[in-house]
Design a protein around this motif. Structure first.
Motif, PDB file in Angstrom:
ATOM      1  N   LEU A   1      43.304  25.236  43.323  1.00  0.00           N
ATOM      2  CA  LEU A   1      42.032  24.925  42.666  1.00  0.00           C
ATOM      3  C   LEU A   1      42.288  23.912  41.549  1.00  0.00           C
ATOM      4  CD1 LEU A   1      40.455  28.505  42.421  1.00  0.00           C
ATOM      5  CD2 LEU A   1      39.901  26.691  44.056  1.00  0.00           C
ATOM      6  N   ILE A   2      41.642  22.772  41.641  1.00  0.00           N
ATOM      7  CA  ILE A   2      41.799  21.731  40.613  1.00  0.00           C
ATOM      8  C   ILE A   2      40.879  22.058  39.437  1.00  0.00           C
ATOM      9  CG2 ILE A   2      41.526  19.248  40.147  1.00  0.00           C
ATOM     10  CD1 ILE A   2      42.044  18.850  43.215  1.00  0.00           C
ATOM     11  N   THR A   3      39.659  22.442  39.764  1.00  0.00           N
ATOM     12  CA  THR A   3      38.697  22.887  38.740  1.00  0.00           C
ATOM     13  C   THR A   3      38.059  24.183  39.221  1.00  0.00           C
ATOM     14  OG1 THR A   3      38.231  20.573  38.252  1.00  0.00           O
ATOM     15  CG2 THR A   3      36.695  22.188  37.361  1.00  0.00           C
ATOM     16  N   GLU A   4      37.945  25.146  38.328  1.00  0.00           N
ATOM     17  CA  GLU A   4      37.338  26.434  38.683  1.00  0.00           C
ATOM     18  C   GLU A   4      35.920  26.520  38.130  1.00  0.00           C
ATOM     19  OE1 GLU A   4      39.816  29.453  36.974  1.00  0.00           O
ATOM     20  OE2 GLU A   4      41.613  28.644  37.914  1.00  0.00           O
ATOM     21  N   ALA A   5      35.039  27.157  38.883  1.00  0.00           N
ATOM     22  CA  ALA A   5      33.709  27.446  38.349  1.00  0.00           C
ATOM     23  C   ALA A   5      33.879  28.330  37.117  1.00  0.00           C
ATOM     24  CB  ALA A   5      32.871  28.156  39.404  1.00  0.00           C
ATOM     25  N   GLY A   6      33.164  27.985  36.062  1.00  0.00           N
ATOM     26  CA  GLY A   6      33.298  28.736  34.811  1.00  0.00           C
ATOM     27  C   GLY A   6      34.195  28.034  33.806  1.00  0.00           C
ATOM     28  N   HIS A   7      35.010  27.083  34.279  1.00  0.00           N
ATOM     29  CA  HIS A   7      35.823  26.274  33.363  1.00  0.00           C
ATOM     30  C   HIS A   7      35.152  24.913  33.172  1.00  0.00           C
ATOM     31  CE1 HIS A   7      39.997  28.391  33.855  1.00  0.00           C
ATOM     32  NE2 HIS A   7      39.107  29.122  33.222  1.00  0.00           N
ATOM     33  N   THR A   8      35.403  24.302  32.047  1.00  0.00           N
ATOM     34  CA  THR A   8      34.860  22.965  31.801  1.00  0.00           C
ATOM     35  C   THR A   8      35.821  21.915  32.367  1.00  0.00           C
ATOM     36  OG1 THR A   8      33.733  23.762  29.825  1.00  0.00           O
ATOM     37  CG2 THR A   8      34.073  21.383  29.989  1.00  0.00           C
ATOM     38  N   GLU A   9      35.260  20.982  33.131  1.00  0.00           N
ATOM     39  CA  GLU A   9      36.087  19.914  33.715  1.00  0.00           C
ATOM     40  C   GLU A   9      36.676  19.060  32.600  1.00  0.00           C
ATOM     41  OE1 GLU A   9      38.193  18.431  35.659  1.00  0.00           O
ATOM     42  OE2 GLU A   9      36.823  18.357  37.381  1.00  0.00           O
ATOM     43  N   ARG A  10      37.983  18.912  32.598  1.00  0.00           N
ATOM     44  CA  ARG A  10      38.631  18.171  31.508  1.00  0.00           C
ATOM     45  C   ARG A  10      38.932  16.719  31.871  1.00  0.00           C
ATOM     46  NH1 ARG A  10      43.766  21.214  30.735  1.00  0.00           N
ATOM     47  NH2 ARG A  10      44.149  19.738  29.071  1.00  0.00           N
TER      48      ARG A  10
END
Lengths: 194, 192
Positions: free
Chosen positions: A40-49
């Protein structure tokens, strides 16, 4: 980042005039990130950095429906941008996942560095205008396709325009993107030419 | 009741929502965090301390089970919880903003914070422990995506009456945390 990789990245920003001195600074703003298949590169619930440029691999952007199934919104692949743009720009938790479907190498830039590009290079404003116009037109075009075309027509239209590296990812992702069951996708693949 | 399909992505999404919500509580004043809504009820920080105690009883079991699970050779279907485990999990799962099946907490899960210890340092430490524990859970779910989790069971914290496969265990822990988030929101409303 190698010279070849830098040239590929600059090619993506071809509307922006960057001389060789500026290119050195531009190169320093990007970092290489590598991901294994299914990571997973980006997870739902995390802010895309990061805003990404894809050097290698295929990635899927998806949300989960109420049954917890993946609903694919789009793909990124070699030479394309990637990331969860809404979360990145709004600095808010993402409602979507970004997953590497194949081993992936991405060039990443953080939001402060991304925003600094618009101050350093005035041409970036034009690039930004064209980029988000393209994103908007793409989403509108896809919405019309989903609402007006039959499953077979959607399959043919997609296969005619999609890059070769997308055609070999697991069928269930392509089927979900085209809003059809994997069985339907499989039947169309064996019976339909495009 | 229909089968309960468990996917790691769904669990990750819910876990991130839980940790985001708990992180937001850090900015509440000490008085709100430490005041119980009723004499025998838990304060917000005691609820979080309870979640820490509960997770602490699973951490080593999860590590041990993950180490024994073989790597997955191909993509598998979402895990389906078994009937008894599904019953136990659904007993924890809140329905909307309602906690069903209220039950007395076993002694070993009670937070037992003495009033004189409810200071800023202790509270920060409870929040830190929560982030560490649930960061561990996140990593365990991510690691489990590449493992065959259908080979190893663990005994639950209440004993061998409930034995979980890891996806069932993760689901139980998430539902337990979601249940207590509902309690935290109830507590906030009662004391504000």
């Amino acid at each position: 980042m190698s010279e070849t990789e830098l040239q590929r990245l600059l090619g993506f920003f071809s509307d922006v005039q960057i001389d060789s001195e500026q290119a050195d600074h531009f190169r320093k703003l990007w970092t290489m990130r590598a991901f294994e298949r299914s990571e997973l590169i980006t997870e739902a619930g995390h802010t895309e950095r990061y805003f990404y440029f894809v050097l290698e691999g295929v990635q899927a952007l998806y949300v989960l429906n109420q049954r917890g199934e993946k609903v694919v919104l789009g793909f990124s692949y070699s030479g394309s941008p990637s990331g969860v743009f809404d979360s990145f720009i709004a600095r808010s938790p993402s409602s979507t996942f970004l997953e590497a479907l194949k081993p992936s190498k991405l060039l990443a830039i953080t939001l402060p560095d991304y925003e600094s590009l618009f101050g350093l290079f005035p041409d970036f404003h034009r690039w930004g205008h064209l980029f988000f116009r393209e994103v908007l037109f793409g989403r509108l075009f896809r919405e019309v396709e989903l609402l007006t075309l039959s499953a077979e027509q959607r399959y043919i239209a997609f296969m005619q325009r999609c890059p070769e590296e997308l055609k070999v990812i697991p069928q269930k992702y392509l089927a979900s993107y085209l809003n059809m069951k994997p069985e339907t996708f499989s039947r169309l693949r064996s019976s339909t030419s495009y | 009741m229909a089968g309960l399909f468990i996917s790691p992505e769904n669990q990750i999404q819910r876990l991130n929502q839980i940790t985001n919500e708990i992180a937001r509580l850090k900015s509440l004043p000490l008085s709100l965090l430490t005041v119980p809504p009723k004499p025998k009820a838990w304060s917000i920080i005691e609820i979080i301390a309870h979640l820490n105690i509960a997770y602490g009883l699973y951490e080593e079991k999860i590590n041990g089970a993950l180490a024994k699970c073989p790597n997955k050779q191909s993509e598998t279907e979402p895990f389906k919880a078994r009937a008894w485990q599904r019953f136990v999990i659904n007993g924890q799962r809140p329905k909307g903003n309602v906690r069903k099946w209220k039950m007395k907490t076993l002694k070993k899960f009670e937070p037992l914070l003495s009033p004189e210890n409810r200071n800023q340092e202790q509270i920060s430490s409870i929040f830190d422990t929560f982030q560490t524990h649930y960061g561990h859970l996140r990593q365990a779910i991510l690691t489990g995506r590449n493992k065959d989790l259908s080979k190893v069971k663990i005994t639950s914290a209440i004993g061998p009456i409930v034995r979980f496969y890891l996806p069932e265990c993760f689901e139980f822990l998430l539902c337990h945390a979601e249940r207590h988030l509902v309690q935290i929101n109830e507590t906030k409303e009662m004391i504000s």
